[in-house]
Motif scaffolding. Structure first.
Motif, PDB file in Angstrom:
ATOM      1  N   LEU A  37       0.830  -1.204   0.000  1.00  0.00           N
ATOM      2  CA  LEU A  37       0.000   0.000   0.000  1.00  0.00           C
ATOM      3  C   LEU A  37       0.865   1.254   0.000  1.00  0.00           C
ATOM      4  CD1 LEU A  37      -2.874  -0.934   2.497  1.00  0.00           C
ATOM      5  CD2 LEU A  37      -3.087  -0.528   0.039  1.00  0.00           C
ATOM      6  N   ALA A  38       1.927   1.236   0.805  1.00  0.00           N
ATOM      7  CA  ALA A  38       2.834   2.384   0.846  1.00  0.00           C
ATOM      8  C   ALA A  38       3.511   2.582  -0.501  1.00  0.00           C
ATOM      9  CB  ALA A  38       3.877   2.183   1.944  1.00  0.00           C
ATOM     10  N   GLN A  39       3.889   1.473  -1.143  1.00  0.00           N
ATOM     11  CA  GLN A  39       4.514   1.554  -2.458  1.00  0.00           C
ATOM     12  C   GLN A  39       3.539   2.120  -3.486  1.00  0.00           C
ATOM     13  OE1 GLN A  39       7.539   1.035  -3.383  1.00  0.00           O
ATOM     14  NE2 GLN A  39       7.293   1.138  -5.601  1.00  0.00           N
ATOM     15  N   ASP A  40       2.299   1.662  -3.446  1.00  0.00           N
ATOM     16  CA  ASP A  40       1.289   2.154  -4.388  1.00  0.00           C
ATOM     17  C   ASP A  40       1.053   3.652  -4.197  1.00  0.00           C
ATOM     18  OD1 ASP A  40       1.056  -0.407  -5.316  1.00  0.00           O
ATOM     19  OD2 ASP A  40      -0.801  -0.856  -4.246  1.00  0.00           O
ATOM     20  N   GLU A  41       1.009   4.091  -2.939  1.00  0.00           N
ATOM     21  CA  GLU A  41       0.800   5.511  -2.660  1.00  0.00           C
ATOM     22  C   GLU A  41       1.981   6.335  -3.158  1.00  0.00           C
ATOM     23  OE1 GLU A  41      -0.445   9.230  -1.282  1.00  0.00           O
ATOM     24  OE2 GLU A  41      -1.500   7.404  -1.852  1.00  0.00           O
ATOM     25  N   LEU A  42       3.198   5.821  -2.968  1.00  0.00           N
ATOM     26  CA  LEU A  42       4.384   6.524  -3.453  1.00  0.00           C
ATOM     27  C   LEU A  42       4.336   6.656  -4.972  1.00  0.00           C
ATOM     28  CD1 LEU A  42       7.216   7.746  -3.101  1.00  0.00           C
ATOM     29  CD2 LEU A  42       8.134   5.418  -3.220  1.00  0.00           C
ATOM     30  N   GLU A  43       3.994   5.579  -5.654  1.00  0.00           N
ATOM     31  CA  GLU A  43       3.944   5.643  -7.114  1.00  0.00           C
ATOM     32  C   GLU A  43       2.839   6.594  -7.579  1.00  0.00           C
ATOM     33  OE1 GLU A  43       4.542   2.376  -9.604  1.00  0.00           O
ATOM     34  OE2 GLU A  43       5.526   1.135  -8.098  1.00  0.00           O
ATOM     35  N   ARG A  44       1.718   6.632  -6.847  1.00  0.00           N
ATOM     36  CA  ARG A  44       0.646   7.560  -7.216  1.00  0.00           C
ATOM     37  C   ARG A  44       1.126   9.002  -7.106  1.00  0.00           C
ATOM     38  NH1 ARG A  44      -2.650  10.932  -5.209  1.00  0.00           N
ATOM     39  NH2 ARG A  44      -1.903  10.600  -3.080  1.00  0.00           N
ATOM     40  N   ARG A  45       1.797   9.320  -5.990  1.00  0.00           N
ATOM     41  CA  ARG A  45       2.322  10.675  -5.823  1.00  0.00           C
ATOM     42  C   ARG A  45       3.366  10.984  -6.889  1.00  0.00           C
ATOM     43  NH1 ARG A  45       3.379   9.227  -0.490  1.00  0.00           N
ATOM     44  NH2 ARG A  45       5.579   9.761  -0.819  1.00  0.00           N
ATOM     45  N   CYS A  46       4.205  10.000  -7.171  1.00  0.00           N
ATOM     46  CA  CYS A  46       5.282  10.233  -8.134  1.00  0.00           C
ATOM     47  C   CYS A  46       4.751  10.425  -9.545  1.00  0.00           C
ATOM     48  CB  CYS A  46       6.275   9.077  -8.104  1.00  0.00           C
ATOM     49  SG  CYS A  46       7.436   9.205  -6.734  1.00  0.00           S
ATOM     50  N   THR A  47       3.651   9.776  -9.866  1.00  0.00           N
ATOM     51  CA  THR A  47       3.072   9.968 -11.192  1.00  0.00           C
ATOM     52  C   THR A  47       2.735  11.437 -11.405  1.00  0.00           C
ATOM     53  OG1 THR A  47       2.168   7.727 -11.278  1.00  0.00           O
ATOM     54  CG2 THR A  47       1.147   9.379 -12.703  1.00  0.00           C
ATOM     55  N   GLY A  48       2.091  12.050 -10.414  1.00  0.00           N
ATOM     56  CA  GLY A  48       1.784  13.475 -10.509  1.00  0.00           C
ATOM     57  C   GLY A  48       3.034  14.322 -10.529  1.00  0.00           C
ATOM     58  N   ALA A  49       4.012  13.974  -9.687  1.00  0.00           N
ATOM     59  CA  ALA A  49       5.257  14.744  -9.632  1.00  0.00           C
ATOM     60  C   ALA A  49       5.981  14.690 -10.970  1.00  0.00           C
ATOM     61  CB  ALA A  49       6.152  14.205  -8.520  1.00  0.00           C
ATOM     62  N   ILE A  50       6.055  13.512 -11.549  1.00  0.00           N
ATOM     63  CA  ILE A  50       6.788  13.344 -12.802  1.00  0.00           C
ATOM     64  C   ILE A  50       6.068  14.042 -13.949  1.00  0.00           C
ATOM     65  CG2 ILE A  50       7.442  11.602 -14.512  1.00  0.00           C
ATOM     66  CD1 ILE A  50       8.198   9.816 -12.085  1.00  0.00           C
ATOM     67  N   GLU A  51       4.750  13.996 -13.950  1.00  0.00           N
ATOM     68  CA  GLU A  51       4.000  14.722 -14.984  1.00  0.00           C
ATOM     69  C   GLU A  51       4.281  16.220 -14.910  1.00  0.00           C
ATOM     70  OE1 GLU A  51      -0.036  13.620 -14.334  1.00  0.00           O
ATOM     71  OE2 GLU A  51       0.134  11.717 -15.427  1.00  0.00           O
ATOM     72  N   ARG A  52       4.350  16.753 -13.698  1.00  0.00           N
ATOM     73  CA  ARG A  52       4.648  18.183 -13.549  1.00  0.00           C
ATOM     74  C   ARG A  52       6.073  18.495 -13.996  1.00  0.00           C
ATOM     75  NH1 ARG A  52       1.475  17.174  -8.970  1.00  0.00           N
ATOM     76  NH2 ARG A  52       3.289  16.752  -7.649  1.00  0.00           N
ATOM     77  N   MET A  53       7.015  17.623 -13.652  1.00  0.00           N
ATOM     78  CA  MET A  53       8.407  17.854 -14.028  1.00  0.00           C
ATOM     79  C   MET A  53       8.582  17.801 -15.541  1.00  0.00           C
ATOM     80  SD  MET A  53      10.015  15.566 -10.914  1.00  0.00           S
ATOM     81  CE  MET A  53      11.753  15.996 -10.903  1.00  0.00           C
ATOM     82  N   ILE A  54       7.912  16.847 -16.187  1.00  0.00           N
ATOM     83  CA  ILE A  54       8.001  16.737 -17.645  1.00  0.00           C
ATOM     84  C   ILE A  54       7.390  17.967 -18.309  1.00  0.00           C
ATOM     85  CG2 ILE A  54       7.086  15.473 -19.633  1.00  0.00           C
ATOM     86  CD1 ILE A  54       7.532  12.895 -18.062  1.00  0.00           C
ATOM     87  N   ALA A  55       6.275  18.460 -17.772  1.00  0.00           N
ATOM     88  CA  ALA A  55       5.645  19.659 -18.341  1.00  0.00           C
ATOM     89  C   ALA A  55       6.598  20.853 -18.269  1.00  0.00           C
ATOM     90  CB  ALA A  55       4.346  19.967 -17.603  1.00  0.00           C
ATOM     91  N   ARG A  56       7.333  20.973 -17.161  1.00  0.00           N
ATOM     92  CA  ARG A  56       8.297  22.075 -17.036  1.00  0.00           C
ATOM     93  C   ARG A  56       9.427  21.923 -18.048  1.00  0.00           C
ATOM     94  NH1 ARG A  56       8.219  20.448 -11.182  1.00  0.00           N
ATOM     95  NH2 ARG A  56       6.429  21.511 -10.263  1.00  0.00           N
ATOM     96  N   ILE A  57       9.887  20.695 -18.237  1.00  0.00           N
ATOM     97  CA  ILE A  57      10.968  20.442 -19.190  1.00  0.00           C
ATOM     98  C   ILE A  57      10.518  20.783 -20.607  1.00  0.00           C
ATOM     99  CG2 ILE A  57      12.338  18.602 -20.257  1.00  0.00           C
ATOM    100  CD1 ILE A  57      12.338  17.258 -17.447  1.00  0.00           C
ATOM    101  N   GLU A  58       9.324  20.331 -20.977  1.00  0.00           N
ATOM    102  CA  GLU A  58       8.815  20.612 -22.323  1.00  0.00           C
ATOM    103  C   GLU A  58       8.651  22.110 -22.546  1.00  0.00           C
ATOM    104  OE1 GLU A  58       5.268  18.298 -22.402  1.00  0.00           O
ATOM    105  OE2 GLU A  58       6.292  16.478 -23.108  1.00  0.00           O
TER     106      GLU A  58
END
Length: 236
Positions: A83-104
């Motif tokens: 469950l902790a791993q799933d929550e981390l990946e959920r948070r990271c999905t949003g974080a990575i999407e934001r980081m990619i948007a900044r890069i683009e």
């Protein structure tokens, strides 16, 4: 401490209380979680102490962590870990999407070394949101590197940054703005390692002086990529 009894001697509720204790829960918070009184929680703990031959919460925690299967806690701990791993990946999905948007966004600007500077800075932890994103991403990378299976999200960010930046370096070389003797992939490796180091250090020290020093170093690296004056090529 006497020999602990088998896992069958702990009731379901006693196991639940022990699990919450392992997660750092206190008697009052555990009571609120299960809708029971603090006295009842204390009684569950006292009974568990007696059954397991321990005399304190510290001894109980040590025993549960050293031999969870004996107490019947291994499956529950595994489920909580997932469950902790799933929550981390959920948070990271949003974080990575934001980081990619900044890069683009950084790569979409007018051609010039400014693009590379902005791309290198794009995902750095320069504000509270980016600091949270970085912490989640670094934890995800650590789990991935240690073989704990964090999924492809972290690698997707790295690939996106690499591909976008490689394209920008090549276009700037074609325009005569970046030295022709440089291999784009070498530039990427060096710039990526530098940005990772800068970001990690900024997580530890985000004071204005530290930010200025780290960004100046990053900008200096990018400036060193510039082609000699007069190398610019006008479009045909």
């Amino acid at each position: 401490m006497r020999e602990p009894e088998s896992k069958d001697t702990l009731t379901r509720r006693e196991k639940e209380v022990v699990l919450e204790l392992l997660d750092g829960g206190r008697v009052a918070t555990i009571a609120e979680l299960f809708g029971i009184s603090p006295r009842t929680v204390s009684n569950h703990l006292k009974t568990a102490f007696w059954k397991l031959g321990v005399h304190s919460q510290a001894e109980l925690i040590e025993l549960a962590r050293s031999d969870p299967s004996h107490l019947g806690l291994d499956e529950a701990l595994s489920a909580r870990s997932q469950l902790a791993q799933d929550e981390l990946e959920r948070r990271c999905t949003g974080a990575i999407e934001r980081m990619i948007a900044r890069i683009e966004e950084a790569h979409a600007g007018p051609p010039g070394l400014r693009q590379l500077r902005h791309a290198a800075r794009a995902a750095l932890p320069l504000d509270p949101e980016r600091r949270r994103d970085w912490r989640d991403w670094l934890e995800l990378r650590a789990r991935q590197d240690s073989g704990r299976g964090a999924g492809a999200a972290s690698q997707h960010l790295v690939d996106e940054w690499r591909d976008s930046t490689a394209g920008t370096v090549e276009r700037l070389q074609e325009a005569g703005l970046v030295r022709e003797d440089l291999e784009p992939r070498d530039v990427l490796r060096s710039l990526g390692a530098l940005a990772l180091g800068v970001g990690t250090r900024l997580l530890g020290d985000a004071s204005p002086g530290s930010v200025e020093r780290e960004l100046r170093m990053l900008d200096g690296f990018v400036a060193a990529l510039a082609a000699p004056p007069g190398s610019e090529r006008r479009p045909a």
